[in-house]
Write an enzyme that holds these catalytic residues in place. Structure first.
Site, PDB file in Angstrom:
ATOM      1  N   THR A 227       0.816  -1.214   0.000  1.00  0.00           N
ATOM      2  CA  THR A 227       0.000   0.000   0.000  1.00  0.00           C
ATOM      3  C   THR A 227       0.852   1.268   0.000  1.00  0.00           C
ATOM      4  O   THR A 227       1.853   1.332   0.713  1.00  0.00           O
ATOM      5  CB  THR A 227      -0.826   0.017   1.311  1.00  0.00           C
ATOM      6  OG1 THR A 227      -1.736  -1.060   1.265  1.00  0.00           O
ATOM      7  CG2 THR A 227      -1.559   1.311   1.522  1.00  0.00           C
TER       8      THR A 227
ATOM      9  N   GLY B 139       0.408  -2.564   5.721  1.00  0.00           N
ATOM     10  CA  GLY B 139       0.543  -3.880   6.336  1.00  0.00           C
ATOM     11  C   GLY B 139      -0.802  -4.555   6.521  1.00  0.00           C
ATOM     12  O   GLY B 139      -1.790  -4.172   5.889  1.00  0.00           O
TER      13      GLY B 139
ATOM     14  N   ARG C 185     -13.642  -8.413   1.095  1.00  0.00           N
ATOM     15  CA  ARG C 185     -12.817  -7.965   2.223  1.00  0.00           C
ATOM     16  C   ARG C 185     -12.361  -6.514   2.015  1.00  0.00           C
ATOM     17  O   ARG C 185     -11.949  -6.115   0.923  1.00  0.00           O
ATOM     18  CB  ARG C 185     -11.604  -8.878   2.351  1.00  0.00           C
ATOM     19  CG  ARG C 185     -10.654  -8.518   3.501  1.00  0.00           C
ATOM     20  CD  ARG C 185      -9.501  -7.666   3.027  1.00  0.00           C
ATOM     21  NE  ARG C 185      -8.484  -7.499   4.077  1.00  0.00           N
ATOM     22  CZ  ARG C 185      -7.492  -6.641   3.993  1.00  0.00           C
ATOM     23  NH1 ARG C 185      -7.364  -5.867   2.932  1.00  0.00           N
ATOM     24  NH2 ARG C 185      -6.617  -6.534   4.953  1.00  0.00           N
TER      25      ARG C 185
HETATM   26  C1  SD4 Z   1      -4.705  -3.848   3.541  1.00  0.00           C
HETATM   27  N1  SD4 Z   1      -3.054  -2.362   4.471  1.00  0.00           N
HETATM   28  O1  SD4 Z   1      -5.595  -3.923   2.683  1.00  0.00           O
HETATM   29  C2  SD4 Z   1      -3.569  -2.909   3.258  1.00  0.00           C
HETATM   30  C3  SD4 Z   1      -2.597  -3.637   2.386  1.00  0.00           C
HETATM   31  C4  SD4 Z   1      -1.194  -3.511   2.697  1.00  0.00           C
HETATM   32  O2  SD4 Z   1       0.646  -4.739   3.151  1.00  0.00           O
HETATM   33  O3  SD4 Z   1      -0.668  -2.502   3.106  1.00  0.00           O
HETATM   34  N2  SD4 Z   1      -0.539  -4.629   2.607  1.00  0.00           N
HETATM   35  O4  SD4 Z   1      -4.708  -4.506   4.575  1.00  0.00           O
END
Ligand code: SD4
Length: 326
Positions: free
Chosen positions: A187, A239, A215
């Protein structure tokens, strides 16, 4: 004077010809390693460097801090190499790419979209939600219909070559497991402060790879993936979204700063809380960035490997975050 400070001072001096006035307006440089004079842009991961560059260009050409954080992450949404942001990202379990994004101004105005399909720039749809509706968040088909009504073109629903390859491989086992630091460009969360002290932030993602259809992660949830308050500061997250939502991560960091913590202390406390609330903390990654209204910055993650880009009018550099586990 440390080499780093010397470097910053020199690069500032050499940029004076291009940005007259910057030297006068930058008395804070060198006061603290984590403090810089606005304008200042922070964003997550390697892809933060080109995103920051676009954001800083936007400011130089007279755009607002809100324009800067929107345009900045649009660069990432267009990056065809990036499999975790934008329509080229990795799909859900059904092979469908669904996007989440949010945008916020320091005066409390905000907008977001979740579970959005076929639109190349979810961040711009989020901005439209903020500016042209009485709502904060639109999701799914409603968000898509809103985007169409606002004139956003719909893209063909097909996986990018990289996403298709990865999805075909994943289908061989169909096992879901969050992947830590996936290719180092998850992200993108961006937070910034303009020369006038106004703040804004943006966050955009295709979410976790192979998530369940429907989701929604932390990125479009105001207070989880992003929070901005001109009176205090701003924070953003990357994350495993579920762990970030559970602690209202970005809001928590801004509130800790309001109570007097530095951005670094606030990010560390948020990670400590996230780890304490997660039974599998050794297997997950989450990271936070924060900035306060005085231009102090902080970053912290659960695992090593998280990095971020820090940009101002004289430099735009990648920095490794410290982490809870080593
Ligand atoms: C999520 N935080 O959809 C986002 C994706 C991301 O590491 O940052 N992945 O959970």
């Amino acid at each position: 004077m440390s080499d780093r400070r010397k470097f910053l001072k020199q690069s500032l001096l050499s940029s004076a010809a291009f940005f007259p006035g910057v030297i006068h307006s930058s008395p804070l440089i060198g006061r603290k390693d984590t403090q810089r004079k606005a304008p200042l842009i922070l964003s997550t991961w390697n892809h933060g460097v080109p995103a920051n560059a676009t954001a800083l260009e936007t400011l130089k050409s007279g755009g607002s801090i809100l324009d800067a954080v929107e345009k900045g992450v649009m660069t990432t949404e267009l990056d065809l190499e990036n499999l975790s942001v934008g329509l080229q990202g990795l799909p859900d379990r059904e092979g469908i790419v669904t996007l989440d994004a949010s945008i916020m101004k320091g005066n409390g105005e905000c907008g977001s979209v979740a579970f959005l399909r076929q639109v190349r720039h979810p961040i711009s749809v989020a901005r439209k939600v903020m500016e042209d509706t009485p709502h904060v968040m639109l999701a799914g088909e409603g968000a898509r219909q809103f985007a169409i009504a606002q004139g956003f073109p719909l893209e063909k629903e097909e996986l990018s070559p990289g996403a298709k390859r990865a999805y075909e491989e994943w289908k061989k086992t169909s096992q879901y497991k969050p992947i830590i630091n996936i290719e180092n460009h998850d992200t993108i969360g961006m937070i910034g402060i303009g020369e006038d002290g106004k703040m804004a932030g943006s966050c955009t993602t295709s979410g976790l790879a192979y998530k369940m259809h429907g989701r929604v992660g932390d990125s479009p949830i105001i207070g989880a993936g992003l929070y901005v308050d001109d009176e205090v500061g701003a924070a953003t997250a990357t994350g495993l979204g579920e762990t970030i939502i559970r602690i209202c991560g970005s809001f928590l960091i801004v509130e800790l700063m309001r109570q007097g913590r530095s951005p670094q202390e606030a990010c560390e406390e948020a990670v400590r809380r996230l780890v304490a609330k997660s039974s599998n903390s050794k297997e997950i990654q989450a990271g936070f960035l924060a900035i306060n209204k005085d231009g102090e910055m902080g970053a912290f993650a659960v695992q090593p490997g998280f990095n971020y880009a820090q940009g101002d009018m004289s430099s735009n550099e990648l920095i490794d975050s410290k982490s809870y586990f080593n």
